[in-house]
Design a protein around this motif. Structure first.
Motif, PDB file in Angstrom:
ATOM      1  N   ILE A 160      -4.414 -20.521  72.461  1.00  0.00           N
ATOM      2  CA  ILE A 160      -4.023 -20.897  71.098  1.00  0.00           C
ATOM      3  C   ILE A 160      -3.655 -19.643  70.301  1.00  0.00           C
ATOM      4  CG2 ILE A 160      -4.845 -21.864  68.909  1.00  0.00           C
ATOM      5  CD1 ILE A 160      -6.639 -23.732  70.530  1.00  0.00           C
ATOM      6  N   PHE A 161      -4.469 -18.621  70.421  1.00  0.00           N
ATOM      7  CA  PHE A 161      -4.246 -17.388  69.667  1.00  0.00           C
ATOM      8  C   PHE A 161      -3.177 -16.521  70.318  1.00  0.00           C
ATOM      9  CE2 PHE A 161      -8.430 -18.986  68.757  1.00  0.00           C
ATOM     10  CZ  PHE A 161      -8.545 -18.843  67.394  1.00  0.00           C
ATOM     11  N   ALA A 162      -3.127 -16.543  71.646  1.00  0.00           N
ATOM     12  CA  ALA A 162      -2.086 -15.778  72.339  1.00  0.00           C
ATOM     13  C   ALA A 162      -0.699 -16.316  72.004  1.00  0.00           C
ATOM     14  CB  ALA A 162      -2.325 -15.822  73.849  1.00  0.00           C
ATOM     15  N   ARG A 163      -0.560 -17.642  71.888  1.00  0.00           N
ATOM     16  CA  ARG A 163       0.742 -18.235  71.553  1.00  0.00           C
ATOM     17  C   ARG A 163       1.200 -17.854  70.163  1.00  0.00           C
ATOM     18  NH1 ARG A 163       0.680 -24.534  72.657  1.00  0.00           N
ATOM     19  NH2 ARG A 163       2.743 -24.268  71.689  1.00  0.00           N
ATOM     20  N   GLU A 164       0.262 -17.551  69.265  1.00  0.00           N
ATOM     21  CA  GLU A 164       0.627 -17.136  67.906  1.00  0.00           C
ATOM     22  C   GLU A 164       0.940 -15.649  67.814  1.00  0.00           C
ATOM     23  OE1 GLU A 164       1.055 -19.233  65.324  1.00  0.00           O
ATOM     24  OE2 GLU A 164       0.677 -20.845  66.765  1.00  0.00           O
ATOM     25  N   GLY A 165       0.833 -14.945  68.940  1.00  0.00           N
ATOM     26  CA  GLY A 165       1.187 -13.528  68.965  1.00  0.00           C
ATOM     27  C   GLY A 165       0.038 -12.584  68.695  1.00  0.00           C
ATOM     28  N   CYS A 166      -1.202 -13.081  68.736  1.00  0.00           N
ATOM     29  CA  CYS A 166      -2.347 -12.197  68.492  1.00  0.00           C
ATOM     30  C   CYS A 166      -2.452 -11.137  69.591  1.00  0.00           C
ATOM     31  CB  CYS A 166      -3.651 -12.995  68.448  1.00  0.00           C
ATOM     32  SG  CYS A 166      -3.829 -14.035  66.988  1.00  0.00           S
ATOM     33  N   ARG A 167      -3.005 -10.004  69.229  1.00  0.00           N
ATOM     34  CA  ARG A 167      -3.305  -8.950  70.208  1.00  0.00           C
ATOM     35  C   ARG A 167      -4.676  -9.256  70.794  1.00  0.00           C
ATOM     36  NH1 ARG A 167      -5.441  -3.879  69.173  1.00  0.00           N
ATOM     37  NH2 ARG A 167      -5.020  -4.135  66.955  1.00  0.00           N
ATOM     38  N   MET A 168      -4.698  -9.758  72.023  1.00  0.00           N
ATOM     39  CA  MET A 168      -5.923 -10.240  72.646  1.00  0.00           C
ATOM     40  C   MET A 168      -6.719  -9.063  73.209  1.00  0.00           C
ATOM     41  SD  MET A 168      -5.396 -13.411  72.026  1.00  0.00           S
ATOM     42  CE  MET A 168      -6.637 -14.310  72.953  1.00  0.00           C
ATOM     43  N   VAL A 169      -7.972  -8.920  72.731  1.00  0.00           N
ATOM     44  CA  VAL A 169      -8.821  -7.796  73.133  1.00  0.00           C
ATOM     45  C   VAL A 169     -10.128  -8.355  73.685  1.00  0.00           C
ATOM     46  CG1 VAL A 169      -9.967  -5.672  72.410  1.00  0.00           C
ATOM     47  CG2 VAL A 169      -7.827  -6.381  71.292  1.00  0.00           C
ATOM     48  N   GLU A 170     -10.338  -8.190  74.991  1.00  0.00           N
ATOM     49  CA  GLU A 170     -11.611  -8.595  75.591  1.00  0.00           C
ATOM     50  C   GLU A 170     -12.590  -7.442  75.476  1.00  0.00           C
ATOM     51  OE1 GLU A 170     -13.366 -10.884  79.535  1.00  0.00           O
ATOM     52  OE2 GLU A 170     -11.298 -10.135  79.519  1.00  0.00           O
ATOM     53  N   MET A 171     -13.742  -7.691  74.836  1.00  0.00           N
ATOM     54  CA  MET A 171     -14.686  -6.627  74.509  1.00  0.00           C
ATOM     55  C   MET A 171     -16.092  -7.209  74.443  1.00  0.00           C
ATOM     56  SD  MET A 171     -14.668  -4.302  71.018  1.00  0.00           S
ATOM     57  CE  MET A 171     -13.075  -3.577  71.417  1.00  0.00           C
ATOM     58  N   SER A 172     -17.070  -6.457  74.887  1.00  0.00           N
ATOM     59  CA  SER A 172     -18.452  -6.924  74.829  1.00  0.00           C
ATOM     60  C   SER A 172     -18.901  -7.055  73.377  1.00  0.00           C
ATOM     61  CB  SER A 172     -19.371  -5.972  75.580  1.00  0.00           C
ATOM     62  OG  SER A 172     -19.501  -4.745  74.894  1.00  0.00           O
ATOM     63  N   CYS A 173     -19.885  -7.910  73.149  1.00  0.00           N
ATOM     64  CA  CYS A 173     -20.384  -8.126  71.786  1.00  0.00           C
ATOM     65  C   CYS A 173     -20.986  -6.846  71.200  1.00  0.00           C
ATOM     66  CB  CYS A 173     -21.420  -9.253  71.795  1.00  0.00           C
ATOM     67  SG  CYS A 173     -20.724 -10.875  72.173  1.00  0.00           S
ATOM     68  N   ALA A 174     -21.700  -6.083  72.034  1.00  0.00           N
ATOM     69  CA  ALA A 174     -22.314  -4.845  71.553  1.00  0.00           C
ATOM     70  C   ALA A 174     -21.252  -3.836  71.134  1.00  0.00           C
ATOM     71  CB  ALA A 174     -23.206  -4.259  72.640  1.00  0.00           C
ATOM     72  N   GLU A 175     -20.207  -3.708  71.927  1.00  0.00           N
ATOM     73  CA  GLU A 175     -19.130  -2.776  71.590  1.00  0.00           C
ATOM     74  C   GLU A 175     -18.396  -3.220  70.334  1.00  0.00           C
ATOM     75  OE1 GLU A 175     -15.267  -0.648  73.787  1.00  0.00           O
ATOM     76  OE2 GLU A 175     -16.376  -2.262  74.771  1.00  0.00           O
ATOM     77  N   HIS A 176     -18.216  -4.525  70.189  1.00  0.00           N
ATOM     78  CA  HIS A 176     -17.567  -5.037  68.981  1.00  0.00           C
ATOM     79  C   HIS A 176     -18.345  -4.643  67.737  1.00  0.00           C
ATOM     80  CE1 HIS A 176     -17.450  -8.044  65.732  1.00  0.00           C
ATOM     81  NE2 HIS A 176     -16.154  -8.103  65.970  1.00  0.00           N
ATOM     82  N   ASP A 177     -19.656  -4.859  67.732  1.00  0.00           N
ATOM     83  CA  ASP A 177     -20.452  -4.576  66.537  1.00  0.00           C
ATOM     84  C   ASP A 177     -20.447  -3.090  66.198  1.00  0.00           C
ATOM     85  OD1 ASP A 177     -20.980  -7.220  66.345  1.00  0.00           O
ATOM     86  OD2 ASP A 177     -23.123  -7.088  66.726  1.00  0.00           O
ATOM     87  N   GLU A 178     -20.427  -2.248  67.214  1.00  0.00           N
ATOM     88  CA  GLU A 178     -20.377  -0.807  66.958  1.00  0.00           C
ATOM     89  C   GLU A 178     -19.079  -0.420  66.274  1.00  0.00           C
ATOM     90  OE1 GLU A 178     -20.710   3.400  69.480  1.00  0.00           O
ATOM     91  OE2 GLU A 178     -21.056   1.466  70.469  1.00  0.00           O
ATOM     92  N   ASN A 179     -17.971  -1.001  66.727  1.00  0.00           N
ATOM     93  CA  ASN A 179     -16.674  -0.701  66.116  1.00  0.00           C
ATOM     94  C   ASN A 179     -16.508  -1.388  64.760  1.00  0.00           C
ATOM     95  OD1 ASN A 179     -15.698   0.897  68.274  1.00  0.00           O
ATOM     96  ND2 ASN A 179     -15.167  -0.927  69.421  1.00  0.00           N
TER      97      ASN A 179
END
Length: 381
Positions: free
Chosen positions: A237-256
Motif C-alpha cells: 500500500i505504501f510502496a505503491r504511493e512512492g514511499c521510501r521503504m526502510v526495513e529497520m529494527s525497532c531498537a534502531e528506529h528509536d535511537e534514530n
C-alpha cells in the motif's frame, strides 16, 4: 441424339475429381492459458462449420467468450489483492491513512470511542462503536492507530477470541520498542505482528507520500504463503504511493527517532513558548522557524509526551540539548567579557565605556563557573 454415357466424352478437359475427405482435420481449440489453469477458465461453446465439399469439422472459439473470462479472472485477482483493514483509533491520523487505503480499493472498518461515522461514511468505510462488532467482521489486518499513551488500554479492550487466529496486527506509533513489547506480551501467539512508522503525517503528507520514509519491522510473521503474502500486500500500500521503504529494527528506529523526531518537536515547542509573530521583513530562515512551530504544534501534546516517556533515548537527548544551550551561552558571554575588558582597561580618557550596574558593582564575576553580567549603561565621565 448423343447417348447419355457419351455426353461428356467429347469435352476436351474433363471436370476435376472431388476433393478428398479430410477425416483427421485438427480442431482449432484454444490452448490453455496461465489464467485458465489458475481459474479453470472453460473453453466456451464451439461453433461447428461444415466444409462445402463435406470435409472435416472446423471449431472456432467465440472471441467475446474468452474476453469475458479473462476480464472476470482479472477482477478476481484484484479482489484477492484487497485487504479488509480494521482501523482501531479513527482520529486525525487514522482518517488520513484511511483515505489512501480506500482509494486503493481496500475495505475499511473504522472503530473509535468518538463518533466519526460521518467521516467513515464519506470514505465508504463501515463504522463501529463496539469492539465486539468490529472483530466479528474478521478483518485481515487490525491497524492500531491510537495515541502512544492509550495504546495499552485500547489493545487490552479488544476481544481477541472473536478474531481469526492468524490475524495480522500492525501499529503506526511514533515509538517502536514499546509497541513491539506490548504486542508480544498481550497478543495470542498465533497472531502476526508488524511494527511500522510512517515518518509523515496529515500535514507533511497532504500533497502525496512519494519519497517519504516508511519504517517497518516484521516482528512475527507466519511461514505460510498466505500470511507472508498478506504482510507483503499491506506494505505494498505504501510502496505503491512512492514511499521510501526502510526495513529497520525497532531498537534502531528509536535511537534514530530521538534525534530526528523528538528533537524537532522539542525545538518547535520551545519556539512556540516565545510566541513568535510574522513580521513585514521575514527572512527565509525565520519563515522556516514559523513553519516548524506550525507543524509540530499541530500535533497533540500527548504525542510529544509519548515521544519522551516511551523512548529511552529521549531523556539523554534532552540533557544533551540543555548542555549544548549552556555551552552556547558561556561562549556568548565569554566573548562579551573579552570585549568589556578591552573597553574598561584600554579605552582613553573621555571615551565611552560600559559600567556594569546592579549587584556586580561594575565588575564581571563568576558563580559556579557561570558568568554573571549586570545591566550595561553607557556614560561619559
Amino acid at each position: 441424339m448423343i447417348p447419355s454415357h457419351l455426353q461428356f466424352a467429347s469435352l476436351p478437359h474433363p471436370l476435376p475429381p472431388p476433393p478428398p475427405r479430410l477425416l483427421n482435420l485438427p480442431s482449432f481449440r484454444p490452448r490453455a492459458t496461465l489464467l485458465s489453469r489458475v481459474f479453470r477458465v472453460p473453453t466456451g461453446r464451439c461453433h461447428r462449420q461444415r466444409r462445402p465439399w463435406g470435409g472435416g469439422t472446423v471449431r472456432a472459439l467465440d472471441a467475446a467468450q474468452a474476453f469475458d473470462y479473462e476480464s472476470r479472472a482479472s477482477e478476481e485477482l484484484e479482489q484477492r489483492a484487497r485487504l479488509k483493514i480494521a482501523i482501531v483509533g479513527f482520529g486525525n491520523f487514522g482518517q488520513f491513512l484511511a483515505r489512501t487505503f480506500a482509494a486503493q480499493g481496500h475495505a475499511i472498518l473504522a472503530y473509535s470511542r468518538s463518533d466519526h461515522s460521518a467521516v467513515a461514511g464519506s470514505l465508504g468505510a463501515a463504522f463501529f462503536r463496539d469492539p465486539h462488532d468490529l472483530c466479528e467482521q474478521h478483518p485481515d489486518v487490525v491497524l492500531l492507530c491510537t495515541s502512544i499513551l492509550s495504546a495499552e488500554a485500547v489493545l487490552r479492550s479488544l476481544p481477541f477470541q472473536r478474531l481469526r487466529r492468524s490475524t495480522l496486527f500492525v501499529d503506526v506509533l511514533s515509538v517502536k520498542e514499546f509497541p513491539k513489547n506490548l504486542l508480544l506480551h498481550i497478543l495470542p501467539p498465533d497472531f502476526d505482528i508488524l511494527c511500522t512508522h510512517p515518518m509523515f503525517g496529515p500535514e507533511s503528507g497532504k500533497h502525496g507520500w512519494a519519497g517519504l520514509p516508511f519504517v517497518y519491522d516484521k516482528v512475527r510473521i507466519g511461514d505460510s504463503e498466505d500470511r507472508v503474502d498478506r504482510c507483503r500486500r499491506f506494505l505494498d500500500i505504501f510502496a505503491r504511493e512512492g514511499c521510501r521503504m526502510v526495513e529497520m529494527s525497532c531498537a534502531e528506529h528509536d535511537e534514530n527517532a530521538a534525534e530526528i523526531q523528538f528533537l524537532t518537536h522539542t525545538v518547535g515547542r520551545i519556539l512556540a513558548k516565545l510566541d513568535l509573530k510574522s513580521t513585514p521583513i521575514n527572512t527565509k530562515g525565520y519563515e522556516t522557524l514559523l513553519k516548524l512551530v506550525e507543524n509540530t504544534c499541530s500535533d497533540s501534546f500527548d504525542l510529544y509526551n509519548g515521544l519522551f516517556m516511551y523512548n529511552k533515548n529521549s531523556t539523554e537527548l534532552l540533557e544533551r540539548l540543555e548542555l549544548a544551550f549552556d555551552s552556547l551561552k558561556k561562549e556568548l558571554f565569554g566573548r562579551l567579557h573579552d570585549i568589556l575588558r578591552k573597553q574598561l582597561f584600554e579605552s582613553p580618557n573621555g571615551s565611552r565605556f560600559p559600567v556594569l550596574c546592579g549587584d556586580a558593582f561594575g565588575r564581571l564575576v563568576y558563580e559556579d563557573n557561570n558568568l554573571v553580567v549586570g545591566k550595561c549603561q553607557w556614560i561619559r565621565e
